[in-house]
Design a protein around this motif. Structure first.
Motif, short mmCIF file in Angstrom:
data_model
loop_
_atom_site.label_atom_id
_atom_site.label_comp_id
_atom_site.label_asym_id
_atom_site.label_seq_id
_atom_site.Cartn_x
_atom_site.Cartn_y
_atom_site.Cartn_z
N MET A 1 1.16 -1.22 0.06
CA MET A 1 0.43 -0.36 0.06
C MET A 1 0.71 0.87 0.07
O MET A 1 1.41 1.63 1.27
N ALA A 2 0.68 1.97 -0.45
CA ALA A 2 1.16 3.43 -1.20
C ALA A 2 0.68 3.85 0.17
O ALA A 2 0.16 4.47 0.89
N ALA A 3 2.28 4.64 0.90
CA ALA A 3 2.27 6.29 1.57
C ALA A 3 1.06 7.12 1.07
O ALA A 3 0.87 7.70 2.10
N ILE A 4 1.26 7.17 -0.24
CA ILE A 4 -0.03 8.51 -0.85
C ILE A 4 -0.03 7.84 -2.17
O ILE A 4 0.07 7.39 -2.14
N ARG A 5 -1.58 8.95 -1.74
CA ARG A 5 -2.10 8.76 -3.22
C ARG A 5 -2.40 10.23 -4.18
O ARG A 5 -2.72 11.24 -3.22
N ILE A 6 -1.93 10.22 -4.99
CA ILE A 6 -2.01 11.49 -5.93
C ILE A 6 -2.78 11.18 -6.95
O ILE A 6 -3.16 9.69 -7.99
N THR A 7 -3.42 12.15 -7.72
CA THR A 7 -3.66 11.91 -8.75
C THR A 7 -3.36 12.81 -9.70
O THR A 7 -2.21 13.82 -9.89
N PRO A 8 -3.65 12.47 -11.26
CA PRO A 8 -2.95 12.82 -12.80
C PRO A 8 -2.73 14.61 -11.74
O PRO A 8 -1.83 15.16 -12.97
N GLU A 9 -4.18 14.98 -11.87
CA GLU A 9 -4.45 16.46 -11.87
C GLU A 9 -2.72 16.95 -10.80
O GLU A 9 -2.77 18.18 -11.44
N GLU A 10 -3.14 16.41 -10.04
CA GLU A 10 -2.45 16.90 -8.63
C GLU A 10 -0.90 16.53 -9.34
O GLU A 10 -0.11 17.44 -9.09
N TRP A 11 -0.95 15.62 -9.38
CA TRP A 11 0.67 15.17 -10.13
C TRP A 11 1.32 16.73 -11.09
O TRP A 11 2.57 17.13 -10.86
N GLU A 12 0.46 16.69 -11.89
CA GLU A 12 0.71 18.28 -12.95
C GLU A 12 1.33 19.26 -12.10
O GLU A 12 2.28 19.70 -12.47
N ILE A 13 0.67 19.48 -10.75
CA ILE A 13 1.21 20.64 -10.59
C ILE A 13 2.38 20.84 -9.16
O ILE A 13 3.10 21.52 -9.43
N VAL A 14 2.05 19.63 -8.68
CA VAL A 14 2.96 19.37 -7.83
C VAL A 14 4.53 19.16 -8.75
O VAL A 14 5.57 19.47 -7.93
N LYS A 15 4.42 18.01 -9.34
CA LYS A 15 5.30 18.30 -10.91
C LYS A 15 6.52 19.59 -11.04
O LYS A 15 7.76 19.33 -10.79
N THR A 16 5.84 20.83 -11.34
CA THR A 16 6.03 21.70 -11.27
C THR A 16 7.19 22.09 -10.55
O THR A 16 7.73 22.88 -10.82
N ALA B 1 -0.58 19.58 0.14
CA ALA B 1 -1.56 20.61 0.84
C ALA B 1 -2.18 21.98 0.57
O ALA B 1 -3.07 22.10 0.53
N ASP B 2 -0.87 22.17 0.05
CA ASP B 2 -1.27 23.77 -0.72
C ASP B 2 -1.08 23.39 -2.48
O ASP B 2 -0.24 24.62 -2.32
N LEU B 3 -2.19 23.14 -2.78
CA LEU B 3 -2.27 23.00 -4.41
C LEU B 3 -2.31 24.65 -5.21
O LEU B 3 -1.27 24.46 -6.08
N GLU B 4 -2.76 25.37 -4.65
CA GLU B 4 -2.75 27.11 -4.62
C GLU B 4 -1.61 27.16 -4.83
O GLU B 4 -1.44 28.51 -5.58
N GLY B 5 -0.84 26.72 -4.14
CA GLY B 5 0.38 27.78 -3.46
C GLY B 5 1.50 27.42 -5.09
O GLY B 5 1.40 27.44 -4.95
N ASN B 6 2.53 28.34 -4.16
CA ASN B 6 3.51 28.08 -5.15
C ASN B 6 4.89 27.72 -4.28
O ASN B 6 6.10 27.49 -5.37
N ARG B 7 4.78 27.33 -3.66
CA ARG B 7 5.53 26.58 -2.32
C ARG B 7 5.50 25.36 -2.18
O ARG B 7 5.12 24.72 -2.63
N LEU B 8 6.87 24.92 -1.92
CA LEU B 8 7.30 23.20 -2.21
C LEU B 8 7.43 22.58 -1.08
O LEU B 8 8.55 23.67 -0.40
#
Length: 71
Positions: free
Chosen positions: A1-16, A64-71
């Protein structure tokens, strides 16, 4: 079981955000398939020379903060 679940849409934002922080990562390093989050975390941990826990923490922070610009 993965410790995290990410949708493709979320990943596009987090990947950036992740690429901004680690600009040496290639598209191949950042390739993601739903359900294979563990592979992604392991690959990123190896490429940024950090622990899996660090990468998980960083990804969760970005999610947790997809709208934000920071990682």
């Amino acid at each position: 079981m993965a410790a995290i679940r990410i949708t493709p849409e979320e990943w596009e934002i987090v990947k950036t955000k992740f690429r901004r922080k680690y600009n040496h990562l290639s598209d191949e390093d950042l390739a993601f398939e739903p359900g294979k989050e563990d592979e992604l975390v392991g690959r990123l941990a190896n490429r940024v020379k950090r622990t899996r826990d660090y990468v998980l923490f960083t990804l969760k922070k970005g999610l947790a903060d997809l709208e934000g610009n920071r990682l």
